[in-house]
Design a protein around this motif. Structure first.
Motif, PDB file in Angstrom:
ATOM      1  N   MET A 120       1.262  -0.902   0.252  1.00  0.00           N
ATOM      2  CA  MET A 120      -0.123  -0.436   0.441  1.00  0.00           C
ATOM      3  C   MET A 120       0.790   1.229  -0.048  1.00  0.00           C
ATOM      4  SD  MET A 120      -3.196  -1.547   2.935  1.00  0.00           S
ATOM      5  CE  MET A 120      -3.372   0.554   2.576  1.00  0.00           C
ATOM      6  N   PRO A 121       0.586   2.142  -0.978  1.00  0.00           N
ATOM      7  CA  PRO A 121       1.571   3.305  -1.328  1.00  0.00           C
ATOM      8  C   PRO A 121       2.113   4.303   0.562  1.00  0.00           C
ATOM      9  CG  PRO A 121       0.068   2.859  -2.697  1.00  0.00           C
ATOM     10  CD  PRO A 121      -0.435   2.536  -1.803  1.00  0.00           C
ATOM     11  N   PHE A 122       0.694   4.397   1.385  1.00  0.00           N
ATOM     12  CA  PHE A 122       0.805   4.700   2.740  1.00  0.00           C
ATOM     13  C   PHE A 122       1.797   4.363   2.994  1.00  0.00           C
ATOM     14  CE2 PHE A 122      -0.237   5.755   6.919  1.00  0.00           C
ATOM     15  CZ  PHE A 122       0.033   7.488   7.232  1.00  0.00           C
ATOM     16  N   ILE A 123       1.654   3.051   3.122  1.00  0.00           N
ATOM     17  CA  ILE A 123       2.414   2.137   4.247  1.00  0.00           C
ATOM     18  C   ILE A 123       3.835   2.227   3.590  1.00  0.00           C
ATOM     19  CG2 ILE A 123       3.045   0.090   5.566  1.00  0.00           C
ATOM     20  CD1 ILE A 123      -0.030   0.018   6.072  1.00  0.00           C
ATOM     21  N   ARG A 124       4.224   2.037   2.199  1.00  0.00           N
ATOM     22  CA  ARG A 124       5.340   1.439   1.843  1.00  0.00           C
ATOM     23  C   ARG A 124       6.160   3.181   1.925  1.00  0.00           C
ATOM     24  NH1 ARG A 124       4.434  -0.128  -3.880  1.00  0.00           N
ATOM     25  NH2 ARG A 124       3.555   2.154  -4.246  1.00  0.00           N
ATOM     26  N   GLU A 125       5.739   3.544   2.454  1.00  0.00           N
ATOM     27  CA  GLU A 125       5.722   5.606   2.401  1.00  0.00           C
ATOM     28  C   GLU A 125       6.707   5.701   3.589  1.00  0.00           C
ATOM     29  OE1 GLU A 125       3.423   7.898  -0.087  1.00  0.00           O
ATOM     30  OE2 GLU A 125       4.126   6.772  -1.508  1.00  0.00           O
ATOM     31  N   ASN A 126       5.812   5.347   3.992  1.00  0.00           N
ATOM     32  CA  ASN A 126       5.943   5.755   5.459  1.00  0.00           C
ATOM     33  C   ASN A 126       6.600   4.525   6.709  1.00  0.00           C
ATOM     34  OD1 ASN A 126       5.334   8.549   5.668  1.00  0.00           O
ATOM     35  ND2 ASN A 126       3.297   7.578   5.085  1.00  0.00           N
ATOM     36  N   LEU A 127       6.823   3.538   6.192  1.00  0.00           N
ATOM     37  CA  LEU A 127       7.727   2.245   7.271  1.00  0.00           C
ATOM     38  C   LEU A 127       8.073   2.814   7.913  1.00  0.00           C
ATOM     39  CD1 LEU A 127       6.912   0.207   6.990  1.00  0.00           C
ATOM     40  CD2 LEU A 127       8.650  -0.757   5.455  1.00  0.00           C
ATOM     41  N   LEU A 128       9.390   3.247   8.058  1.00  0.00           N
ATOM     42  CA  LEU A 128      10.174   3.573   8.725  1.00  0.00           C
ATOM     43  C   LEU A 128       9.679   4.387   9.918  1.00  0.00           C
ATOM     44  CD1 LEU A 128      12.977   3.665  10.473  1.00  0.00           C
ATOM     45  CD2 LEU A 128      13.494   5.727   8.803  1.00  0.00           C
ATOM     46  N   TYR A 129       9.076   5.517  10.070  1.00  0.00           N
ATOM     47  CA  TYR A 129       7.607   6.375  10.843  1.00  0.00           C
ATOM     48  C   TYR A 129       7.274   5.604  11.384  1.00  0.00           C
ATOM     49  CZ  TYR A 129      10.031   9.902   8.396  1.00  0.00           C
ATOM     50  OH  TYR A 129      11.415  10.688   7.813  1.00  0.00           O
TER      51      TYR A 129
END
Length: 165
Positions: free
Chosen positions: A116-125
């Protein structure tokens, strides 16, 4: 609280274990061969921190843990001694721990979740946020009760079968 040199060295190893991955980022800039660079980066990112954490934990012992616990409580303005958590505070701590556990386990069973784009882009956070939620749930919200219960789960205790009537 007066701490021994052994505990201070142990805490130093633990801090070095946290800083160790930064050294892994610096190694490629030193101009070593690709084999040496790969070995050093792997050590600093994977093996080194674990070794330092274990050594630090062994050397710091209970005295070091009490020192760190007191400093963290002081940082958050909490009393340094053991304090009971209120019912609402404890329940919120349990919710934080259960949420952390679900977020840790569920992605293993739903591999496409990370696509999912949101999770992939913010995985570290998201990972940092869930780890902080766990720490807050156990050490700040749960109080002494939570730490005692977790300690009881880990500690071996003799067990006896119930008597037959």
């Amino acid at each position: 609280m007066k701490t021994s040199l052994k505990s201070k060295i142990g805490l130093g190893f633990i801090i070095l274990g946290f800083i160790c991955p930064v050294f892994g980022l610096i190694v490629p800039l030193l101009g070593f061969s690709s084999t040496v660079t790969a070995a050093l980066v792997t050590f600093f990112l994977v093996g080194g921190p674990e070794i330092l954490f274990v050594l630090g934990g062994i050397l710091a012992g209970k005295e070091g843990i009490q020192l760190v616990k007191g400093k963290i409580k002081k940082l958050f303005g909490l009393p340094e001694e053991n304090y009971p958590a209120t019912s609402a505070q404890y329940k919120l701590g349990v919710i934080c721990i259960v949420t952390w556990f679900i977020l840790l386990v569920v992605p293993g069973y739903i591999p496409n979740l990370f696509e999912m784009p949101f999770i992939r882009e913010n995985l570290l956070y998201l990972s940092i946020g869930t780890d902080i939620m766990f720490i807050v749930g156990v050490f700040i919200l749960g109080g002494n009760q939570m730490i005692t219960k977790i300690g009881d789960v880990i500690k071996w205790q003799p067990w006896q079968l119930p008597l037959k009537k």
